[in-house]
Design a protein around this motif. Structure first.
Motif, PDB file in Angstrom:
ATOM      1  N   THR A   1       0.824  -1.208   0.000  1.00  0.00           N
ATOM      2  CA  THR A   1       0.000   0.000   0.000  1.00  0.00           C
ATOM      3  C   THR A   1       0.857   1.256   0.000  1.00  0.00           C
ATOM      4  O   THR A   1       0.588   2.207  -0.746  1.00  0.00           O
ATOM      5  CB  THR A   1      -0.936   0.009   1.226  1.00  0.00           C
ATOM      6  N   ALA A   2       1.878   1.286   0.821  1.00  0.00           N
ATOM      7  CA  ALA A   2       2.766   2.448   0.880  1.00  0.00           C
ATOM      8  C   ALA A   2       3.467   2.656  -0.454  1.00  0.00           C
ATOM      9  O   ALA A   2       3.617   3.792  -0.927  1.00  0.00           O
ATOM     10  CB  ALA A   2       3.792   2.268   1.994  1.00  0.00           C
ATOM     11  N   SER A   3       3.897   1.562  -1.072  1.00  0.00           N
ATOM     12  CA  SER A   3       4.584   1.676  -2.350  1.00  0.00           C
ATOM     13  C   SER A   3       3.655   2.198  -3.437  1.00  0.00           C
ATOM     14  O   SER A   3       4.039   3.046  -4.259  1.00  0.00           O
ATOM     15  CB  SER A   3       5.147   0.310  -2.757  1.00  0.00           C
ATOM     16  N   ALA A   4       2.429   1.700  -3.444  1.00  0.00           N
ATOM     17  CA  ALA A   4       1.454   2.168  -4.430  1.00  0.00           C
ATOM     18  C   ALA A   4       1.183   3.660  -4.259  1.00  0.00           C
ATOM     19  O   ALA A   4       1.137   4.416  -5.245  1.00  0.00           O
ATOM     20  CB  ALA A   4       0.153   1.372  -4.286  1.00  0.00           C
ATOM     21  N   ALA A   5       1.004   4.087  -3.011  1.00  0.00           N
ATOM     22  CA  ALA A   5       0.742   5.503  -2.742  1.00  0.00           C
ATOM     23  C   ALA A   5       1.919   6.375  -3.148  1.00  0.00           C
ATOM     24  O   ALA A   5       1.736   7.456  -3.736  1.00  0.00           O
ATOM     25  CB  ALA A   5       0.428   5.693  -1.258  1.00  0.00           C
ATOM     26  N   ALA A   6       3.124   5.929  -2.854  1.00  0.00           N
ATOM     27  CA  ALA A   6       4.313   6.715  -3.191  1.00  0.00           C
ATOM     28  C   ALA A   6       4.515   6.812  -4.697  1.00  0.00           C
ATOM     29  O   ALA A   6       4.896   7.866  -5.217  1.00  0.00           O
ATOM     30  CB  ALA A   6       5.546   6.098  -2.532  1.00  0.00           C
ATOM     31  N   MET A   7       4.275   5.711  -5.402  1.00  0.00           N
ATOM     32  CA  MET A   7       4.438   5.724  -6.855  1.00  0.00           C
ATOM     33  C   MET A   7       3.504   6.750  -7.496  1.00  0.00           C
ATOM     34  O   MET A   7       3.934   7.557  -8.332  1.00  0.00           O
ATOM     35  CB  MET A   7       4.167   4.336  -7.427  1.00  0.00           C
TER      36      MET A   7
ATOM     37  N   ALA B   1       8.000   6.722 -11.921  1.00  0.00           N
ATOM     38  CA  ALA B   1       7.089   5.787 -11.253  1.00  0.00           C
ATOM     39  C   ALA B   1       7.870   4.726 -10.490  1.00  0.00           C
ATOM     40  O   ALA B   1       7.507   4.356  -9.360  1.00  0.00           O
ATOM     41  CB  ALA B   1       6.178   5.126 -12.287  1.00  0.00           C
ATOM     42  N   CYS B   2       8.960   4.256 -11.083  1.00  0.00           N
ATOM     43  CA  CYS B   2       9.783   3.230 -10.426  1.00  0.00           C
ATOM     44  C   CYS B   2      10.476   3.780  -9.185  1.00  0.00           C
ATOM     45  O   CYS B   2      10.488   3.133  -8.126  1.00  0.00           O
ATOM     46  CB  CYS B   2      10.824   2.694 -11.406  1.00  0.00           C
ATOM     47  N   VAL B   3      11.045   4.971  -9.300  1.00  0.00           N
ATOM     48  CA  VAL B   3      11.716   5.589  -8.153  1.00  0.00           C
ATOM     49  C   VAL B   3      10.716   5.827  -7.024  1.00  0.00           C
ATOM     50  O   VAL B   3      10.989   5.550  -5.851  1.00  0.00           O
ATOM     51  CB  VAL B   3      12.408   6.907  -8.565  1.00  0.00           C
ATOM     52  N   GLY B   4       9.524   6.327  -7.381  1.00  0.00           N
ATOM     53  CA  GLY B   4       8.493   6.564  -6.374  1.00  0.00           C
ATOM     54  C   GLY B   4       8.088   5.295  -5.652  1.00  0.00           C
ATOM     55  O   GLY B   4       7.929   5.280  -4.421  1.00  0.00           O
ATOM     56  N   ALA B   5       7.941   4.204  -6.392  1.00  0.00           N
ATOM     57  CA  ALA B   5       7.562   2.929  -5.776  1.00  0.00           C
ATOM     58  C   ALA B   5       8.611   2.468  -4.774  1.00  0.00           C
ATOM     59  O   ALA B   5       8.284   2.015  -3.664  1.00  0.00           O
ATOM     60  CB  ALA B   5       7.368   1.871  -6.858  1.00  0.00           C
TER      61      ALA B   5
END
Length: 465
Positions: A285-291, A310-314
């Motif tokens: 969930t955190a990774s999805a939100a950050a991406m 998108a990759c860096v954000g994830a």
């Protein structure tokens, strides 16, 4: 061909380790040693199955990181950058077995504060060559799985930490000097920090009450600050602008990292239970939100939505939730990813960071992500007196003190290790080698390498008339 002395010394070292392992005699099982362990009846089969799986998942993260980094660098440095991550699977594995695990989880060495004992490092003679690390569960550190499985799971964390650092000095570091540095870093930075946070007597985990569920402090902060030190010591590249060679590599690496991170975080429960399920959920969930936050925030700042962003954000989201994965709710994990993506993005694009040639922005992603994760954990962690929002004012203040201590220790310590390494073996390649690219100058390989001349029967098949 003249062989440099440093390579001869390296071969002698691995030879000594191999021969010592062949003739190593385990120490006897004294009553004092046996008292630390339970019996095979205490082993939980479900926990063992899950931890074997989790260990495999964490191991997969290092090849994933190599693709993640390899796709970002210039065409002349893809192989060298990927190898710098991949080689940690070999170097750190042997260090961990010979002495690293003892330093991280061995008999505590430290001092007393108000009558209570706190340790900063383990006795290197506790588990040399995995002595006494067998199938019995350790009563204090891993009570439902074999101690050997616990040691192997922790080894995967030790492997990926120096691999993360490599992104900061990509395209300009000498390979043999890098090998020396990761040996020193694992022994003198990672092992003491790991012990201080995760050992039952570790000073950061007990006296300061640091909550680090899966390595936000131990792995990502240490790697982030070491990366910053490395970028400063090695200086800027001659040509610091490059076009990422292979964005699909970055996407593949991100997928492998995200997949492996479930073992990284959910595996840190050391059991197949509800907390593992919670950590699994908060991680994704955190990774999805950050991406999503990263790409939307980029667009608001006039930059186009990109696969790289998108990759860096994830990955930033994965870093942020790591220290809190089993301590916070799923809705809270969304905020972890959201706010950390914004802060990390701002740091990455700050003017001061542009003056530092952190090639793949390791500090902005892992260092800042680890810092944000540690702060947010101290604010939101569930449980009575567990965090700032739950009455733990002292816990929060201790976390902030520990944050400063860890930052200084990892940055200054790594700075010293880089300087020491440079004394024995110059860290930076020559200007000519840098211009040629590390793939060719360091490894005699390249993406455009022509097929080798066929040998044996193939000579006849390919022979021109």
């Amino acid at each position: 061909m003249k062989i440099e002395k440093r390579w001869i010394v390296s071969f002698i070292v691995i030879s000594v380790v191999a021969i010592a392992g062949l003739f190593w005699q385990p120490s006897p099982d004294t009553p004092e040693v046996l008292s630390q362990f339970g019996t095979t009846d205490q082993i939980n089969a479900a926990d063992v199955a899950w931890m074997l799986t989790a260990s495999c998942l964490v191991l997969l993260m290092t090849p994933g990181l190599s693709f993640f980094y390899g796709g970002m660098v210039g065409k002349k440095n893809v192989i060298s950058t990927m190898l710098q991550s991949f080689i940690c699977l070999g170097v750190v594995t042997l260090i961990w077995i010979v002495v690293g695990f003892s330093l991280a989880f061995g008999e505590p060495l430290g001092f007393y504060i108000d009558g209570q004992f706190y340790s900063v490092i383990g006795n290197p003679l506790s588990f040399p060559f995995f002595d006494h690390v067998g199938v019995l569960p350790h009563l204090k550190m891993a009570s439902s799985i074999p101690f050997l499985l616990f040691a192997l799971f922790q080894m995967k964390f030790a492997i990926i930490t120096p691999a993360i650092i490599t992104g900061s000095f990509a395209e300009r570091v000498r390979f043999i000097s890098y090998l020396l540095f990761i040996c020193l870093f694992t022994l003198l930075i990672y092992a003491p920090l790991c012990h201080s946070v995760w050992h039952p007597n570790g000073i950061l985990g007990t006296y300061f009450g640091v909550k680090d569920f899966a390595g936000g402090t131990v792995v990502h902060m240490s790697a982030g600050f070491a990366a910053l030190a490395g970028a400063l010591v090695l200086g800027k590249r001659k040509n610091s602008s490059h076009i990422p060679t292979n964005i699909p590599f970055v996407l593949l690496g991100t997928g492998m990292l995200w997949f492996g991170w479930f073992g990284f975080n959910a595996g840190s429960t050391l059991a197949a239970n509800g907390t593992a399920a919670l950590a699994f959920a908060t991680t994704t969930t955190a990774s999805a939100a950050a991406m999503l936050t990263w790409i939307f925030f980029e667009r608001l700042n006039g930059r186009k939505v990109s696969a790289l962003g998108a990759c860096v954000g994830a990955v930033v989201g994965l870093v942020a939730i790591t220290p809190a994965a089993g301590y916070v709710t799923i809705p809270q994990s969304i905020f972890f990813g959201f706010i950390t993506a914004i802060v990390s993005n701002k740091v990455l694009n700050a003017k001061i960071m542009k003056k530092i040639d952190d090639t793949l922005d390791v500090f902005a992603c892992h260092g800042i992500g680890g810092i944000m994760g540690m702060i947010l954990t101290a604010i939101f962690a569930q449980g009575e007196n567990a965090s700032l929002l739950h009455g733990g004012w002292g816990v929060f203040s201790h976390h902030m003190m520990a944050l400063v201590l860890v930052s200084v220790f990892t940055f200054v310590g790594s700075l010293i290790l880089f300087k020491v390494t440079n004394v024995f073996i110059p860290l930076r390649v020559s200007e000519e080698a840098e211009q040629q690219g590390l793939d060719l100058s360091q490894h005699d390989e390249s993406l455009d390498q022509h097929k080798a001349e066929p040998v044996g029967i193939l000579n006849l098949i390919h022979e021109k008339p």
